[in-house]
Scaffold this active site. Structure first.
Site, mmCIF file in Angstrom:
data_model
loop_
_atom_site.group_PDB
_atom_site.id
_atom_site.type_symbol
_atom_site.label_atom_id
_atom_site.label_comp_id
_atom_site.label_asym_id
_atom_site.label_seq_id
_atom_site.Cartn_x
_atom_site.Cartn_y
_atom_site.Cartn_z
ATOM 1 N N LYS A 1 3.296 -15.575 -9.857
ATOM 2 C CA LYS A 1 3.347 -14.148 -9.486
ATOM 3 C C LYS A 1 4.762 -13.570 -9.671
ATOM 4 O O LYS A 1 4.932 -12.512 -10.268
ATOM 5 C CB LYS A 1 2.883 -14.016 -8.028
ATOM 6 C CG LYS A 1 3.224 -12.741 -7.330
ATOM 7 C CD LYS A 1 2.185 -11.678 -7.496
ATOM 8 C CE LYS A 1 2.668 -10.372 -6.877
ATOM 9 N NZ LYS A 1 1.792 -9.270 -7.108
ATOM 10 N N LYS B 1 10.965 -5.993 -3.892
ATOM 11 C CA LYS B 1 10.638 -7.182 -3.109
ATOM 12 C C LYS B 1 10.410 -8.379 -4.044
ATOM 13 O O LYS B 1 10.946 -9.472 -3.827
ATOM 14 C CB LYS B 1 9.381 -6.926 -2.265
ATOM 15 C CG LYS B 1 8.856 -8.177 -1.579
ATOM 16 C CD LYS B 1 7.508 -7.988 -0.903
ATOM 17 C CE LYS B 1 6.949 -9.343 -0.487
ATOM 18 N NZ LYS B 1 5.661 -9.299 0.167
HETATM 19 P P1 NAD Z 1 0.570 -3.818 4.558
HETATM 20 O O1 NAD Z 1 1.897 -3.675 5.198
HETATM 21 O O2 NAD Z 1 -0.247 -2.610 4.294
HETATM 22 O O3 NAD Z 1 -0.341 -4.850 5.402
HETATM 23 C C1 NAD Z 1 0.159 -5.970 6.078
HETATM 24 C C2 NAD Z 1 -0.558 -6.028 7.414
HETATM 25 O O4 NAD Z 1 -0.177 -7.225 8.088
HETATM 26 C C3 NAD Z 1 -0.215 -4.863 8.349
HETATM 27 O O5 NAD Z 1 -1.402 -4.199 8.733
HETATM 28 C C4 NAD Z 1 0.486 -5.551 9.531
HETATM 29 O O6 NAD Z 1 0.212 -4.918 10.779
HETATM 30 C C5 NAD Z 1 -0.120 -6.930 9.467
HETATM 31 N N1 NAD Z 1 0.668 -7.961 10.150
HETATM 32 C C6 NAD Z 1 1.995 -8.225 10.055
HETATM 33 N N2 NAD Z 1 2.321 -9.292 10.811
HETATM 34 C C7 NAD Z 1 1.176 -9.707 11.416
HETATM 35 C C8 NAD Z 1 0.850 -10.740 12.322
HETATM 36 N N3 NAD Z 1 1.794 -11.577 12.780
HETATM 37 N N4 NAD Z 1 -0.424 -10.864 12.728
HETATM 38 C C9 NAD Z 1 -1.380 -10.016 12.273
HETATM 39 N N5 NAD Z 1 -1.141 -9.015 11.414
HETATM 40 C C10 NAD Z 1 0.127 -8.856 10.995
HETATM 41 O O7 NAD Z 1 0.854 -4.609 3.178
HETATM 42 P P2 NAD Z 1 -0.118 -4.720 1.902
HETATM 43 O O8 NAD Z 1 0.225 -3.617 0.941
HETATM 44 O O9 NAD Z 1 -1.515 -4.914 2.348
HETATM 45 O O10 NAD Z 1 0.449 -6.068 1.242
HETATM 46 C C11 NAD Z 1 0.160 -7.339 1.806
HETATM 47 C C12 NAD Z 1 0.746 -8.399 0.879
HETATM 48 O O11 NAD Z 1 0.185 -8.242 -0.431
HETATM 49 C C13 NAD Z 1 2.261 -8.312 0.704
HETATM 50 O O12 NAD Z 1 2.779 -9.627 0.660
HETATM 51 C C14 NAD Z 1 2.418 -7.589 -0.630
HETATM 52 O O13 NAD Z 1 3.625 -7.924 -1.273
HETATM 53 C C15 NAD Z 1 1.217 -8.118 -1.390
HETATM 54 N N6 NAD Z 1 0.731 -7.238 -2.465
HETATM 55 C C16 NAD Z 1 0.580 -5.909 -2.261
HETATM 56 C C17 NAD Z 1 0.128 -5.101 -3.296
HETATM 57 C C18 NAD Z 1 -0.073 -3.619 -3.107
HETATM 58 O O14 NAD Z 1 -0.270 -2.908 -4.103
HETATM 59 N N7 NAD Z 1 -0.051 -3.113 -1.878
HETATM 60 C C19 NAD Z 1 -0.165 -5.667 -4.561
HETATM 61 C C20 NAD Z 1 -0.026 -7.033 -4.733
HETATM 62 C C21 NAD Z 1 0.437 -7.818 -3.677
#
Ligand code: NAD
Length: 296
Positions: A171, A246
């Site tokens: 990734k 990131k």
């Molecule tokens: P986001 O911030 O929308 O969601 C993360 C969630 O995790 C939040 O709702 C937060 O409250 C929750 N959280 C944090 N700590 C926690 C804990 N200890 N217990 C329970 N819940 C907890 O982020 P996202 O956009 O959904 O991205 C999630 C992952 O996917 C990241 O690592 C990001 O880099 C990756 N990602 C995101 C995208 C994108 O387009 N958004 C694309 C590819 C990869």
């Protein structure tokens, strides 16, 4: 049908969990944000009291969390999922995190006899909603085989990348290349314009010549040639500058940890860092063309 524990119901995880529910799996869900949890419950999940609670008495745990520290804490702290999970529980972490955290947590799971895969995704929120994500999976072949039926529900292309941490390695190497490629493409369009060559003409030539790349043909940073690219929509994401930053930081950290030379990855991180620091972290990452043109 399986019992799934799903932790992290944000922009990505909320849709991924929903697709598993729609496929008929039952789910214990948890998120620190009440509204995210409420949405999952409205879609048919049961609310767990904590992350560890979501990991108890289930067949598979799936996490979609922001960063390595969250993944370490949810899985590997005392009272965490690795401690409370029943023997045979499969662990799938789909967050994008540093390679070392993925390998450490996987090793802690293995010590307890639990199969774990790191399975980060590409495809963004649209792909999460449509169930068309690409998964890059690290772990044992057995763990991959067990995870695949669940990943198939949430994604379209599922790649086995090798041992623990290799999904994260795939990734961040891909996204480092994407970050570098977008800057190169932007520089070329900016220079072409200054030399009196319009974007469409340059695109027609370069997209069929040796400069061709994804950043040009699928996601052109100059407005015009590719109608679906964010350049034609005020650089709304898409894939935000801060997300690219990131991943470039993770790539830099990984490169340093193994002594790999990645000078262009390094420069790309600095340029996206500058764009973010100037208040444009929420812009699509192809918006870097404007900064490079001195227009931001
Ligand atoms: P986001 O911030 O929308 O969601 C993360 C969630 O995790 C939040 O709702 C937060 O409250 C929750 N959280 C944090 N700590 C926690 C804990 N200890 N217990 C329970 N819940 C907890 O982020 P996202 O956009 O959904 O991205 C999630 C992952 O996917 C990241 O690592 C990001 O880099 C990756 N990602 C995101 C995208 C994108 O387009 N958004 C694309 C590819 C990869």
């Amino acid at each position: 049908m399986a019992k799934v524990g799903f932790i992290g119901l944000g922009n990505m995880g909320g849709h991924m969990a929903n697709n598993l529910l729609k496929a008929g799996h039952s789910m214990k869900a948890f998120d620190l944000m009440q509204d995210a949890l409420d949405r999952a419950v409205a879609n048919g999940a049961t609310a767990a009291k904590s992350a560890s609670d979501a990991g108890r008495d289930v067949d598979v745990v799936i996490t979609m969390l922001p960063a390595g520290k969250h993944v370490r804490s949810v899985y590997a702290e005392p009272g965490g999922i690795i401690e409370v999970a029943a023997p045979g529980t499969l662990l799938i972490d789909s967050s994008t995190i540093d390679v070392q955290s993925a390998r450490d947590v996987s090793a802690a799971a293995a010590k307890k006899g639990l199969d774990m895969v790191d399975a980060p995704v590409s495809g963004g929120v649209g792909g999460a909603q449509a169930g068309t994500l690409t998964f890059m999976v690290g772990g044992s072949q057995d763990a991959f085989n067990r995870a695949k039926p669940f990943l198939d529900i949430m994604g379209k292309n599922i790649f086995y990348a090798g041992g623990p941490g290799n999904g994260q390695a795939a990734k961040i190497c891909n996204n480092m290349l994407l970050g570098i490629g977008m800057i190169g493409t932007s520089e070329a369009f900016n220079l072409a314009e200054k030399l009196g060559l319009d974007a469409k003409t340059f695109f027609d030539i370069s997209s069929t010549a040796s400069g061709q790349c994804w950043s040009m043909t699928s996601y052109c940073p100059a407005p015009g040639p590719v109608p679906t690219s964010p350049a034609n929509n005020d650089y709304k994401p898409g894939f935000a500058v801060d997300m690219m930053l990131k991943d470039l930081r993770l790539a830099k950290e990984a490169a340093e940890s193994v002594g790999a030379e990645t000078p262009l990855g390094h420069d790309s991180e600095a340029l996206y860092g500058k764009l973010s620091a100037s208040g444009h972290g929420g812009l699509d990452f192809s918006g870097i063309i404007k900064m490079l043109a001195g227009k931001l």
